[in-house]
Design a protein around this motif. Sequence first.
Motif, PDB file in Angstrom:
ATOM      1  N   LEU A  70       7.438  82.202   0.788  1.00 31.33           N
ATOM      2  CA  LEU A  70       7.875  81.189  -0.183  1.00 31.33           C
ATOM      3  C   LEU A  70       7.501  81.591  -1.605  1.00 31.33           C
ATOM      4  O   LEU A  70       8.260  81.323  -2.548  1.00 31.33           O
ATOM      5  CB  LEU A  70       7.276  79.827   0.169  1.00 31.33           C
ATOM      6  N   ARG A  74      10.565  81.589  -4.077  1.00 30.82           N
ATOM      7  CA  ARG A  74      10.633  80.535  -5.093  1.00 30.82           C
ATOM      8  C   ARG A  74       9.215  80.235  -5.585  1.00 30.82           C
ATOM      9  O   ARG A  74       8.572  79.298  -5.125  1.00 30.82           O
ATOM     10  CB  ARG A  74      11.286  79.289  -4.493  1.00 30.82           C
ATOM     11  N   ASN A  76       5.928  78.888  -7.439  1.00 23.72           N
ATOM     12  CA  ASN A  76       5.561  77.575  -7.998  1.00 23.72           C
ATOM     13  C   ASN A  76       6.497  76.467  -7.537  1.00 23.72           C
ATOM     14  O   ASN A  76       6.804  75.543  -8.279  1.00 23.72           O
ATOM     15  CB  ASN A  76       5.533  77.641  -9.527  1.00 23.72           C
ATOM     16  N   GLY A  77       6.924  76.566  -6.287  1.00 23.98           N
ATOM     17  CA  GLY A  77       7.825  75.556  -5.737  1.00 23.98           C
ATOM     18  C   GLY A  77       7.079  74.377  -5.149  1.00 23.98           C
ATOM     19  O   GLY A  77       5.867  74.206  -5.328  1.00 23.98           O
ATOM     20  N   SER A  78       7.839  73.549  -4.418  1.00 20.74           N
ATOM     21  CA  SER A  78       7.262  72.352  -3.802  1.00 20.74           C
ATOM     22  C   SER A  78       7.715  72.265  -2.357  1.00 20.74           C
ATOM     23  O   SER A  78       8.776  72.784  -1.988  1.00 20.74           O
ATOM     24  CB  SER A  78       7.694  71.098  -4.564  1.00 20.74           C
ATOM     25  N   TYR A  96       1.821  76.311  -4.532  1.00 22.62           N
ATOM     26  CA  TYR A  96       2.815  75.304  -4.142  1.00 22.62           C
ATOM     27  C   TYR A  96       2.257  73.889  -4.256  1.00 22.62           C
ATOM     28  O   TYR A  96       1.059  73.657  -4.064  1.00 22.62           O
ATOM     29  CB  TYR A  96       3.308  75.560  -2.711  1.00 22.62           C
ATOM     30  N   ASP A 104      11.475  71.373  -2.639  1.00 26.77           N
ATOM     31  CA  ASP A 104      12.337  72.541  -2.449  1.00 26.77           C
ATOM     32  C   ASP A 104      12.505  72.859  -0.961  1.00 26.77           C
ATOM     33  O   ASP A 104      13.581  73.286  -0.533  1.00 26.77           O
ATOM     34  CB  ASP A 104      11.728  73.762  -3.149  1.00 26.77           C
ATOM     35  N   TYR A 105      11.429  72.657  -0.210  1.00 24.03           N
ATOM     36  CA  TYR A 105      11.422  73.016   1.209  1.00 24.03           C
ATOM     37  C   TYR A 105      10.786  71.910   2.060  1.00 24.03           C
ATOM     38  O   TYR A 105       9.882  71.220   1.599  1.00 24.03           O
ATOM     39  CB  TYR A 105      10.605  74.288   1.452  1.00 24.03           C
TER      40      TYR A 105
END
Length: 251
Positions: A70, A74, A76-78, A96, A104-105
């Motif tokens: 992850l 992507r 610094n995603g969520s 994250y 995002d996921y």
Amino acid sequence: MDGVLVHEEHPIPGAAEFIEALKSSGHRFLVLTNNSIFTPRDLRARLLGSGIDVPEEAIWTSALATARFLLDQRPNGSAYVVGEAGLTTALHEVGYVMTDRDPDYVVLGETRTYSFEAITRAIRLIDAGARFIATNPDPSGPSQDGKLPATGAVAALISRATGREPYYVGKPNTLMMRNGLNRIEAHSETTVMVGDRMDTDVIAGLEAGLRTVLVLTGSTTAEAVEGFPYRPTRVEESVKDLIPLVESGEL
């Protein structure tokens, strides 16, 4: 790890001696597990409690592999996470954010306390557009008392409800194997995968170009091996039988 070195908290005979043989022979090694419940520190303590001394840095989990994937995909995603501390800690450590608001996921890992409410929330978030990731496809795992449901079984439930299949990061995805090889600076041609499952361990090793050893202390029985279209390099009763091969340099 599970089915090769331990059955939950119970050591498999010869496992501690096998790890010590690897150390004394100078072999670089990783203990891989699709179990995403625990952090490497937790797993080291768990193995020590079973009399098996594996360094923390020699433990590579599907949670760590998922977090690395992850981060690459992507940064610094969520994510909305259905799982335990091993998975949430790994995701936090790569930056994250855990949230149930437009993540995002949706990331599904293993847990012994699957919540109907959490699974329902995951289904609705996926329906709303969140990408579906699962740490591993194992439908079940071994224990002293018999089979346990695992991540793949719950992923199937969510997939049936949403019509969306997850991307599985853990074994048999060769991504986890390649990352593992990089961690110990190993080459596939001189590396051996030892596992207890034909459908994850052996196929992962085979597709990554490794020699493979199936041990019969976990999920796959000797009778079941012939039903697969591929074969391991060798089949042994347990890791105890590999100790002489390690000491002689044959493995």
